[in-house]
Design a protein around this motif. Structure first.
Motif, mmCIF file in Angstrom:
data_model
loop_
_atom_site.group_PDB
_atom_site.id
_atom_site.type_symbol
_atom_site.label_atom_id
_atom_site.label_comp_id
_atom_site.label_asym_id
_atom_site.label_seq_id
_atom_site.Cartn_x
_atom_site.Cartn_y
_atom_site.Cartn_z
ATOM 1 N N LYS A 111 0.852 -1.186 0.000
ATOM 2 C CA LYS A 111 0.000 0.000 0.000
ATOM 3 C C LYS A 111 0.886 1.234 0.000
ATOM 4 O O LYS A 111 1.915 1.274 0.666
ATOM 5 C CB LYS A 111 -0.909 0.042 1.236
ATOM 6 C CG LYS A 111 -1.909 -1.091 1.315
ATOM 7 C CD LYS A 111 -3.017 -0.925 0.324
ATOM 8 C CE LYS A 111 -4.025 -2.063 0.489
ATOM 9 N NZ LYS A 111 -5.002 -2.086 -0.558
ATOM 10 N N PHE A 138 1.422 5.027 1.008
ATOM 11 C CA PHE A 138 0.997 6.042 1.957
ATOM 12 C C PHE A 138 1.535 7.406 1.540
ATOM 13 O O PHE A 138 2.702 7.530 1.189
ATOM 14 C CB PHE A 138 1.537 5.724 3.358
ATOM 15 C CG PHE A 138 0.765 4.666 4.088
ATOM 16 C CD1 PHE A 138 -0.177 5.012 5.038
ATOM 17 C CD2 PHE A 138 0.988 3.324 3.823
ATOM 18 C CE1 PHE A 138 -0.891 4.037 5.717
ATOM 19 C CE2 PHE A 138 0.286 2.341 4.490
ATOM 20 C CZ PHE A 138 -0.664 2.700 5.443
ATOM 21 N N LYS A 177 -1.255 16.167 -3.930
ATOM 22 C CA LYS A 177 -1.678 14.769 -3.748
ATOM 23 C C LYS A 177 -2.536 14.301 -4.920
ATOM 24 O O LYS A 177 -2.468 13.148 -5.332
ATOM 25 C CB LYS A 177 -2.432 14.628 -2.430
ATOM 26 C CG LYS A 177 -2.611 13.185 -2.026
ATOM 27 C CD LYS A 177 -3.316 13.097 -0.704
ATOM 28 C CE LYS A 177 -4.436 12.139 -0.877
ATOM 29 N NZ LYS A 177 -5.463 12.163 0.075
ATOM 30 N N HIS A 213 -2.960 5.120 -1.530
ATOM 31 C CA HIS A 213 -4.030 4.410 -0.831
ATOM 32 C C HIS A 213 -4.485 5.115 0.447
ATOM 33 O O HIS A 213 -5.663 5.137 0.761
ATOM 34 C CB HIS A 213 -3.583 2.988 -0.481
ATOM 35 C CG HIS A 213 -3.251 2.161 -1.674
ATOM 36 N ND1 HIS A 213 -1.953 1.901 -2.064
ATOM 37 C CD2 HIS A 213 -4.040 1.560 -2.588
ATOM 38 C CE1 HIS A 213 -1.965 1.164 -3.165
ATOM 39 N NE2 HIS A 213 -3.216 0.941 -3.499
ATOM 40 N N TYR A 214 -3.527 5.635 1.206
ATOM 41 C CA TYR A 214 -3.841 6.239 2.497
ATOM 42 C C TYR A 214 -3.053 7.534 2.678
ATOM 43 O O TYR A 214 -1.973 7.679 2.130
ATOM 44 C CB TYR A 214 -3.473 5.300 3.652
ATOM 45 C CG TYR A 214 -4.199 3.978 3.604
ATOM 46 C CD1 TYR A 214 -5.541 3.880 3.954
ATOM 47 C CD2 TYR A 214 -3.531 2.823 3.208
ATOM 48 C CE1 TYR A 214 -6.207 2.665 3.907
ATOM 49 C CE2 TYR A 214 -4.192 1.604 3.156
ATOM 50 C CZ TYR A 214 -5.525 1.539 3.512
ATOM 51 O OH TYR A 214 -6.182 0.344 3.451
ATOM 52 N N GLU A 215 -3.619 8.420 3.510
ATOM 53 C CA GLU A 215 -2.932 9.665 3.838
ATOM 54 C C GLU A 215 -2.755 9.751 5.346
ATOM 55 O O GLU A 215 -3.660 9.399 6.103
ATOM 56 C CB GLU A 215 -3.748 10.870 3.368
ATOM 57 C CG GLU A 215 -3.107 12.188 3.737
ATOM 58 C CD GLU A 215 -3.922 13.396 3.298
ATOM 59 O OE1 GLU A 215 -3.767 14.450 3.937
ATOM 60 O OE2 GLU A 215 -4.704 13.300 2.340
ATOM 61 N N ILE A 216 -1.588 10.200 5.752
ATOM 62 C CA ILE A 216 -1.307 10.425 7.171
ATOM 63 C C ILE A 216 -0.787 11.850 7.318
ATOM 64 O O ILE A 216 0.094 12.265 6.573
ATOM 65 C CB ILE A 216 -0.252 9.424 7.699
ATOM 66 C CG1 ILE A 216 -0.832 8.009 7.710
ATOM 67 C CG2 ILE A 216 0.232 9.833 9.084
ATOM 68 C CD1 ILE A 216 0.141 6.953 8.176
ATOM 69 N N LEU A 223 0.925 2.725 10.269
ATOM 70 C CA LEU A 223 0.802 2.253 8.889
ATOM 71 C C LEU A 223 0.213 0.841 8.861
ATOM 72 O O LEU A 223 -0.681 0.553 8.070
ATOM 73 C CB LEU A 223 2.157 2.260 8.190
ATOM 74 C CG LEU A 223 2.546 3.558 7.482
ATOM 75 C CD1 LEU A 223 2.787 4.683 8.457
ATOM 76 C CD2 LEU A 223 3.765 3.343 6.616
ATOM 77 N N ARG A 228 -3.515 0.921 9.539
ATOM 78 C CA ARG A 228 -4.281 1.481 8.424
ATOM 79 C C ARG A 228 -4.330 0.519 7.238
ATOM 80 O O ARG A 228 -5.342 0.438 6.539
ATOM 81 C CB ARG A 228 -3.654 2.798 7.954
ATOM 82 C CG ARG A 228 -3.727 3.934 8.949
ATOM 83 C CD ARG A 228 -5.079 4.615 9.052
ATOM 84 N NE ARG A 228 -5.546 5.282 7.883
ATOM 85 C CZ ARG A 228 -5.210 6.511 7.508
ATOM 86 N NH1 ARG A 228 -4.367 7.215 8.228
ATOM 87 N NH2 ARG A 228 -5.719 7.032 6.412
ATOM 88 N N ALA A 229 -3.246 -0.208 6.983
ATOM 89 C CA ALA A 229 -3.166 -1.080 5.811
ATOM 90 C C ALA A 229 -4.048 -2.318 5.943
ATOM 91 O O ALA A 229 -4.500 -2.863 4.945
ATOM 92 C CB ALA A 229 -1.723 -1.488 5.566
#
Length: 146
Positions: A91, A93, A118, A125-128, A141, A144-145
């Motif tokens: 994934k 990030f 972005k 897939h994901y934002e932090i 991570l 979230r994954a």
């Protein structure tokens, strides 16, 4: 807000994304050439440029150690993990690094240009959003994954 303030705000939020930055992201996404890419806002040229890349063998600790302690950055990290069914997955990030010790102007600049940048990175897939290292710990991570 004055007209002048509005113009300045629009200028901050419209950072160009050079082909080199997009291509480096695609190399991470498609070819797995990079484990991570750290991007920096070049205020003078009003664009988001690649500051550093990490090879596939580099660890998450190598990545976090590459982020400046007192300045903002954008980063993408290709996180590999194994599912409960024993399948290898990956994934991507997007991390908006904005330490509390960074300059107010830098925080504003990165915050206002984040969404536009972005948007150019198709495949995240994901934002932090992180203001200190604990907010982007490897466990965050992993959670979230899954």
């Amino acid at each position: 807000m004055s007209f002048r303030g509005l113009t300045r705000q629009n200028t901050l939020s419209s950072m160009a994304v050079p082909d080199d930055s997009k291509n480096t992201f695609l190399e991470l996404k498609r070819k797995k050439i990079h484990r991570y890419v750290i991007f920096k806002v070049d205020e003078k040229n009003k664009e988001v440029v690649v500051e550093k890349t990490g090879g596939p063998a580099e660890s998450y600790n190598d990545f976090t150690a590459s982020l400046p302690e007192n300045d903002c950055r954008y980063a993408v990290y290709d996180f590999d993990y194994v599912t409960s069914e024993n399948c290898q997955k990956s994934k991507i990030f997007f991390i908006a690094w904005s330490p509390s010790t960074s300059r107010i102007r830098a925080k504003m600049l990165y915050a206002t240009s984040k969404d536009g940048f972005k948007h150019e990175l198709d495949g995240v897939h994901y934002e932090i959003q992180a203001t200190d290292p604990s907010e982007m710990d490897l466990e965050v991570l992993r959670d979230r994954a899954h």
